[in-house]
Design a protein around this motif. Structure first.
Motif, PDB file in Angstrom:
ATOM      1  N   LYS A  11       2.480  -6.393  -8.122  1.00  0.00           N
ATOM      2  CA  LYS A  11       1.627  -5.206  -8.258  1.00  0.00           C
ATOM      3  C   LYS A  11       0.155  -5.586  -8.312  1.00  0.00           C
ATOM      4  O   LYS A  11      -0.692  -4.878  -7.755  1.00  0.00           O
ATOM      5  N   LYS A  12      -0.161  -6.689  -8.979  1.00  0.00           N
ATOM      6  CA  LYS A  12      -1.556  -7.138  -9.085  1.00  0.00           C
ATOM      7  C   LYS A  12      -2.172  -7.348  -7.708  1.00  0.00           C
ATOM      8  O   LYS A  12      -3.328  -7.007  -7.473  1.00  0.00           O
ATOM      9  N   ILE A  70      -1.929  -3.701  -5.446  1.00  0.00           N
ATOM     10  CA  ILE A  70      -2.739  -2.557  -5.869  1.00  0.00           C
ATOM     11  C   ILE A  70      -4.126  -2.579  -5.231  1.00  0.00           C
ATOM     12  O   ILE A  70      -4.754  -1.536  -5.042  1.00  0.00           O
ATOM     13  N   GLU A  71      -4.602  -3.761  -4.877  1.00  0.00           N
ATOM     14  CA  GLU A  71      -5.902  -3.869  -4.208  1.00  0.00           C
ATOM     15  C   GLU A  71      -5.831  -3.414  -2.751  1.00  0.00           C
ATOM     16  O   GLU A  71      -6.805  -2.914  -2.209  1.00  0.00           O
ATOM     17  N   ILE A  72      -4.676  -3.590  -2.120  1.00  0.00           N
ATOM     18  CA  ILE A  72      -4.553  -3.323  -0.690  1.00  0.00           C
ATOM     19  C   ILE A  72      -3.942  -1.938  -0.425  1.00  0.00           C
ATOM     20  O   ILE A  72      -4.454  -1.187   0.396  1.00  0.00           O
ATOM     21  N   ILE A  73      -2.842  -1.632  -1.093  1.00  0.00           N
ATOM     22  CA  ILE A  73      -2.146  -0.354  -0.856  1.00  0.00           C
ATOM     23  C   ILE A  73      -1.864   0.345  -2.194  1.00  0.00           C
ATOM     24  O   ILE A  73      -0.712   0.474  -2.606  1.00  0.00           O
ATOM     25  N   PRO A  74      -2.880   0.850  -2.874  1.00  0.00           N
ATOM     26  CA  PRO A  74      -2.686   1.408  -4.222  1.00  0.00           C
ATOM     27  C   PRO A  74      -1.790   2.645  -4.265  1.00  0.00           C
ATOM     28  O   PRO A  74      -1.046   2.829  -5.226  1.00  0.00           O
ATOM     29  N   ALA A 122      11.525  -4.193  -2.765  1.00  0.00           N
ATOM     30  CA  ALA A 122      10.692  -5.384  -2.943  1.00  0.00           C
ATOM     31  C   ALA A 122      10.095  -5.845  -1.619  1.00  0.00           C
ATOM     32  O   ALA A 122       8.959  -6.330  -1.583  1.00  0.00           O
ATOM     33  N   ILE A 123      10.816  -5.699  -0.527  1.00  0.00           N
ATOM     34  CA  ILE A 123      10.332  -6.181   0.773  1.00  0.00           C
ATOM     35  C   ILE A 123       9.361  -5.200   1.412  1.00  0.00           C
ATOM     36  O   ILE A 123       8.426  -5.606   2.104  1.00  0.00           O
ATOM     37  N   GLN A 124       9.537  -3.916   1.168  1.00  0.00           N
ATOM     38  CA  GLN A 124       8.679  -2.885   1.773  1.00  0.00           C
ATOM     39  C   GLN A 124       7.189  -3.131   1.506  1.00  0.00           C
ATOM     40  O   GLN A 124       6.384  -3.046   2.441  1.00  0.00           O
ATOM     41  N   PRO A 125       6.769  -3.448   0.283  1.00  0.00           N
ATOM     42  CA  PRO A 125       5.343  -3.700   0.071  1.00  0.00           C
ATOM     43  C   PRO A 125       4.833  -4.919   0.834  1.00  0.00           C
ATOM     44  O   PRO A 125       3.677  -4.955   1.268  1.00  0.00           O
ATOM     45  N   LEU A 126       5.700  -5.890   1.018  1.00  0.00           N
ATOM     46  CA  LEU A 126       5.257  -7.084   1.765  1.00  0.00           C
ATOM     47  C   LEU A 126       4.984  -6.721   3.228  1.00  0.00           C
ATOM     48  O   LEU A 126       4.004  -7.199   3.806  1.00  0.00           O
ATOM     49  N   TYR A 127       5.825  -5.886   3.820  1.00  0.00           N
ATOM     50  CA  TYR A 127       5.563  -5.432   5.189  1.00  0.00           C
ATOM     51  C   TYR A 127       4.323  -4.571   5.254  1.00  0.00           C
ATOM     52  O   TYR A 127       3.522  -4.677   6.191  1.00  0.00           O
ATOM     53  N   SER A 128       4.123  -3.734   4.263  1.00  0.00           N
ATOM     54  CA  SER A 128       2.921  -2.900   4.228  1.00  0.00           C
ATOM     55  C   SER A 128       1.682  -3.779   4.073  1.00  0.00           C
ATOM     56  O   SER A 128       0.641  -3.497   4.669  1.00  0.00           O
ATOM     57  N   LEU A 129       1.792  -4.825   3.305  1.00  0.00           N
ATOM     58  CA  LEU A 129       0.689  -5.755   3.138  1.00  0.00           C
ATOM     59  C   LEU A 129       0.350  -6.440   4.447  1.00  0.00           C
ATOM     60  O   LEU A 129      -0.826  -6.561   4.819  1.00  0.00           O
ATOM     61  N   LEU A 130       1.367  -6.849   5.186  1.00  0.00           N
ATOM     62  CA  LEU A 130       1.137  -7.493   6.483  1.00  0.00           C
ATOM     63  C   LEU A 130       0.532  -6.516   7.484  1.00  0.00           C
ATOM     64  O   LEU A 130      -0.335  -6.890   8.297  1.00  0.00           O
ATOM     65  N   ASN A 131       0.972  -5.260   7.455  1.00  0.00           N
ATOM     66  CA  ASN A 131       0.403  -4.248   8.352  1.00  0.00           C
ATOM     67  C   ASN A 131      -1.051  -3.957   8.011  1.00  0.00           C
ATOM     68  O   ASN A 131      -1.856  -3.665   8.895  1.00  0.00           O
ATOM     69  N   ALA A 132      -1.384  -4.018   6.729  1.00  0.00           N
ATOM     70  CA  ALA A 132      -2.767  -3.746   6.301  1.00  0.00           C
ATOM     71  C   ALA A 132      -3.718  -4.852   6.717  1.00  0.00           C
ATOM     72  O   ALA A 132      -4.906  -4.622   6.910  1.00  0.00           O
ATOM     73  N   LEU A 133      -3.195  -6.060   6.884  1.00  0.00           N
ATOM     74  CA  LEU A 133      -4.053  -7.179   7.286  1.00  0.00           C
ATOM     75  C   LEU A 133      -4.255  -7.102   8.734  1.00  0.00           C
ATOM     76  O   LEU A 133      -4.860  -7.105   9.552  1.00  0.00           O
TER      77      LEU A 133
END
Length: 150
Positions: A39-40, A43-47, A139-150
């Motif tokens: 979450k730490k 929260i900065e990338i996809i709050p 748990a995996i969904q935020p990691l994919y969202s993080l990769l899409n945001a980059l």
């Protein structure tokens, strides 16, 4: 008729309890140790998604904990009830060993036990797998969202 060997009642109780405790420990570990660390970063990338994921995890944890509690209470109550009935009939058979009705009831209790024990464990494992799958996807969904945001 060949009778299939079923797990003993007490073994089933122990297996359900140990599986429940282990699964609940993993889910609580994920909720209160792993997810706060994720979450730490997230929260900065996809709050906006972090709050949704956090709510889903909380609801799923509550629902799964309630399911574990209910399935354990149900199975323990059922096993105790069958044991009580079987002991009562065996006691009556000691007094009247020739009574065919009591023998038939004892066979009926044994068949009922086989049916229940055959159903409880697979249902528990299916729901357990579904919940673990849900937690994995969450748990995996935020990691994919993080990769899409980059």
């Amino acid at each position: 008729m060949i009778r299939r060997e079923m797990p003993s009642r007490h073994l089933l109780k122990a297996r359900l309890l140990l599986t429940s405790i282990g699964t609940l420990a993993v889910i609580l570990l994920f909720n209160f140790v792993i997810f706060p660390e994720m979450k730490k970063t997230l929260i900065e990338i996809i709050p906006e998604q972090v709050k949704t994921i956090e709510a889903k995890l909380l609801y799923a944890t509550i629902a799964f904990s309630a399911f574990i509690l209910l399935i354990n209470f149900y199975s323990w109550n059922l096993i105790n009830k069958l044991t009580w009935q079987e002991n009562r009939i065996k006691q009556a058979l000691l007094e009247n060993p020739e009574d065919q009705t009591l023998k038939d009831k004892l066979i009926e209790i044994s068949n009922r036990e086989d049916r229940y024990l055959t159903l409880i464990e697979p249902i528990f494992m299916i729901v357990l797998g579904a919940m673990i799958g849900f937690f994995s996807i969450t748990a995996i969904q935020p990691l994919y969202s993080l990769l899409n945001a980059l």
